[in-house]
Design a protein around this motif. Structure first.
Motif, PDB file in Angstrom:
ATOM      1  N   ALA A  76       0.864  -1.182   0.000  1.00 37.40           N
ATOM      2  CA  ALA A  76       0.000   0.000   0.000  1.00 37.40           C
ATOM      3  C   ALA A  76       0.896   1.225   0.000  1.00 37.40           C
ATOM      4  O   ALA A  76       1.703   1.413   0.914  1.00 37.40           O
ATOM      5  N   TYR A  77       0.781   2.043  -1.018  1.00 36.45           N
ATOM      6  CA  TYR A  77       1.615   3.231  -1.189  1.00 36.45           C
ATOM      7  C   TYR A  77       0.750   4.455  -0.911  1.00 36.45           C
ATOM      8  O   TYR A  77      -0.196   4.738  -1.638  1.00 36.45           O
ATOM      9  N   ILE A  78       1.088   5.188   0.152  1.00 37.00           N
ATOM     10  CA  ILE A  78       0.401   6.433   0.489  1.00 37.00           C
ATOM     11  C   ILE A  78       1.234   7.587  -0.049  1.00 37.00           C
ATOM     12  O   ILE A  78       2.440   7.669   0.221  1.00 37.00           O
ATOM     13  N   SER A  79       0.619   8.479  -0.799  1.00 31.12           N
ATOM     14  CA  SER A  79       1.358   9.558  -1.452  1.00 31.12           C
ATOM     15  C   SER A  79       0.628  10.883  -1.331  1.00 31.12           C
ATOM     16  O   SER A  79      -0.596  10.941  -1.424  1.00 31.12           O
ATOM     17  N   CYS A  80       1.403  11.955  -1.136  1.00 28.30           N
ATOM     18  CA  CYS A  80       0.819  13.299  -1.149  1.00 28.30           C
ATOM     19  C   CYS A  80       1.174  14.034  -2.430  1.00 28.30           C
ATOM     20  O   CYS A  80       0.992  15.259  -2.520  1.00 28.30           O
TER      21      CYS A  80
ATOM     22  N   ALA B  44       1.399  -5.210 -10.010  1.00 32.50           N
ATOM     23  CA  ALA B  44       0.305  -4.594 -10.748  1.00 32.50           C
ATOM     24  C   ALA B  44      -0.456  -3.652  -9.818  1.00 32.50           C
ATOM     25  O   ALA B  44      -0.718  -4.002  -8.657  1.00 32.50           O
ATOM     26  N   VAL B  45      -0.787  -2.479 -10.314  1.00 35.75           N
ATOM     27  CA  VAL B  45      -1.584  -1.524  -9.539  1.00 35.75           C
ATOM     28  C   VAL B  45      -3.052  -1.900  -9.725  1.00 35.75           C
ATOM     29  O   VAL B  45      -3.604  -1.807 -10.821  1.00 35.75           O
ATOM     30  N   THR B  46      -3.687  -2.353  -8.654  1.00 34.20           N
ATOM     31  CA  THR B  46      -5.048  -2.879  -8.752  1.00 34.20           C
ATOM     32  C   THR B  46      -6.110  -1.952  -8.180  1.00 34.20           C
ATOM     33  O   THR B  46      -7.303  -2.207  -8.372  1.00 34.20           O
ATOM     34  N   TRP B  47      -5.696  -0.901  -7.510  1.00 30.89           N
ATOM     35  CA  TRP B  47      -6.688  -0.011  -6.885  1.00 30.89           C
ATOM     36  C   TRP B  47      -6.011   1.301  -6.511  1.00 30.89           C
ATOM     37  O   TRP B  47      -4.879   1.311  -6.029  1.00 30.89           O
ATOM     38  N   VAL B  48      -6.680   2.413  -6.774  1.00 28.73           N
ATOM     39  CA  VAL B  48      -6.193   3.733  -6.368  1.00 28.73           C
ATOM     40  C   VAL B  48      -7.373   4.520  -5.816  1.00 28.73           C
ATOM     41  O   VAL B  48      -8.457   4.547  -6.422  1.00 28.73           O
ATOM     42  N   GLN B  49      -7.188   5.137  -4.678  1.00 30.88           N
ATOM     43  CA  GLN B  49      -8.205   6.001  -4.057  1.00 30.88           C
ATOM     44  C   GLN B  49      -7.550   7.337  -3.733  1.00 30.88           C
ATOM     45  O   GLN B  49      -6.439   7.381  -3.195  1.00 30.88           O
TER      46      GLN B  49
ATOM     47  N   LEU C 181      -3.493  16.851  -2.878  1.00 29.05           N
ATOM     48  CA  LEU C 181      -4.366  15.730  -2.562  1.00 29.05           C
ATOM     49  C   LEU C 181      -3.516  14.573  -2.059  1.00 29.05           C
ATOM     50  O   LEU C 181      -2.292  14.579  -2.159  1.00 29.05           O
ATOM     51  N   GLU C 182      -4.169  13.598  -1.490  1.00 31.93           N
ATOM     52  CA  GLU C 182      -3.517  12.394  -0.991  1.00 31.93           C
ATOM     53  C   GLU C 182      -4.076  11.202  -1.763  1.00 31.93           C
ATOM     54  O   GLU C 182      -5.258  11.185  -2.115  1.00 31.93           O
ATOM     55  N   CYS C 183      -3.231  10.222  -2.042  1.00 30.70           N
ATOM     56  CA  CYS C 183      -3.666   9.019  -2.740  1.00 30.70           C
ATOM     57  C   CYS C 183      -3.172   7.776  -2.002  1.00 30.70           C
ATOM     58  O   CYS C 183      -2.130   7.809  -1.367  1.00 30.70           O
TER      59      CYS C 183
END
Length: 410
Positions: A364-368, A385-390, A401-403
């Motif tokens: 899980a990668y948290i990014s600002c 593989a990137v399977t989900w982004v919020q 924003l934060e992702c």
């Protein structure tokens, strides 16, 4: 562009918060304070080789999301702290989703739609920390596009009420600040304590810190006063004897920070009995959350003071390492799951490479910052593989924003 009159229609918002339109010659023009769908007459057009910049001369037709900014400093003084206060909340979220999606596709080369953006509980009064510049007897933010000037900010509407009250009290006692003050940080910590951190760039001692503390007490504000000279360690000069400095990182928007952390944890699935890495761990909040879910944890954090805070307040058991992730990640025992939460600049290539070969089933990668997130995800695509982004509207009224992105082993 004939006869010096330039009219454009705004087609979107850039990651900086500027409106984006196209000139007759094909160049993209960036326009601060523009809204999607605005029809504008431009002024102060400045042409560069591949792009242009301009100001709004006249709004000929309003875009659907344009709103009246609640802060008088935003329009009157062109305060540069917020970038999107002229847009309503729904439009701000839509803009941020497009910014994140564009970065993922253009920089990350990922075939992903624009992520949904989770709304913040409040559009104003959410920041537990603000940092104001000091110059020429004024204390405030910089005007838009002019980092050499400082505005006299009377009130910051995005700050929490207690932080606003603290700012007002210090604003009434600016004569007590050191003459070489460059910045003042106003902060509420997780325990509810208030702090004033005065940054200076000289070598002289600050002798009026206690007087400032007394003035704040007379104004009905209880706060610890800190002095942080350039190149030196922060020290409490009045109001508290905390063993840790108020410069240790904590979430600026605590409510949204918790929502982001919970989303990252949920994306990892059941971690009971699994070993986890908490990278860029800060004061250890994510480490504690992983432990509560039954995982064992190794963590890495660069700031020694943050690690000391985590060890003092957190449970025993985790192996907490001080240093950079790229230098110390090889010391960690293999993990099944990882949470990484780097600064705005993202991960160093060596850190991304180490994660790529880590063998963890989920990361899980948290990014600002959507751009550095996309760059780092691209670096790890060979194995994950990137399977989900919020996305999260963690900083309403601004373009930030934060992702959270979930990577699953191929």
């Amino acid at each position: 562009m004939s006869d010096g009159v330039v009219e454009v229609e705004v087609r979107g918002i850039a990651s900086s918060g500027d409106g984006v339109a196209t000139l007759e010659d094909g160049r993209t023009v960036f326009i601060p304070r523009a809204a999607p769908g605005d029809r504008l007459r431009l002024r102060s057009l400045r042409l560069h080789k591949r792009f242009a910049r301009a100001e709004i001369g006249e709004i000929l037709a309003h875009g659907a999301g344009r709103a009246t900014p609640p802060c008088p400093h935003y329009i009157r003084d062109r305060c540069g702290s917020c970038q999107l206060m002229h847009l309503d909340a729904a439009t701000q979220r839509a803009v941020k989703g497009r910014i994140a999606g564009d970065a993922l596709r253009r920089i990350g080369k990922l075939d992903l739609p624009d992520p949904d953006v989770v709304a913040a509980p409040s559009q104003l009064g959410y920041r537990a920390k603000i940092t104001l510049a000091v110059s020429g007897g004024r204390m405030g933010y910089h005007p838009l596009g002019n980092p050499d000037r400082v505005l006299d900010i009377r009130d910051c509407l995005i700050a929490e009420p207690a932080v606003r009250q603290l700012h007002q009290a210090v604003r009434g006692a600016m004569s007590l600040l050191p003459p070489d003050a460059t910045r003042v940080v106003f902060r509420r910590d997780q325990q509810g304590g208030l702090h004033v951190v005065v940054r200076t760039d000289g070598e002289g001692a600050w002798v009026l810190g206690r007087q400032l503390h007394l003035r704040l007490e007379k104004a009905g504000v209880t706060a610890t006063v800190w002095w942080h000279p350039e190149g030196g360690a922060p020290r409490a000069v009045a109001g508290g004897l905390q063993p840790w400095p108020a410069t240790v990182f904590e979430q600026v928007h605590p409510a949204m920070g918790r929502m982001v952390r919970e989303a990252a944890l949920r994306s990892l699935g059941d971690v009971q009995g699994k070993h986890a890495w908490d990278l860029y761990a800060g004061i250890g909040e994510t480490t504690v959350a992983l432990l509560e879910r039954g995982a064992t944890v190794d963590s890495i954090e660069l700031d020694r003071r943050a690690v000391e805070q985590a060890e003092r307040l957190g449970p025993a058991g985790p192996k907490r390492r001080v240093g950079t992730v790229e230098e110390r990640i090889a010391e960690l025992r293999p993990a099944a799951v990882v949470i990484t939460n780097p600064p705005r600049t993202g991960m160093e290539p060596a850190a991304a490479d180490a994660l790529t070969t880590s063998g963890a089933t989920r990361i899980a990668y948290i990014s600002c910052d959507a751009a550095t997130l996309a760059r780092d995800l691209a670096r790890m695509q060979s194995a994950y593989a990137v399977t989900w982004v919020q996305a999260f509207d963690q900083f309403p009224q601004t373009a930030h924003l934060e992702c959270v992105a979930l990577l699953e082993k191929r």
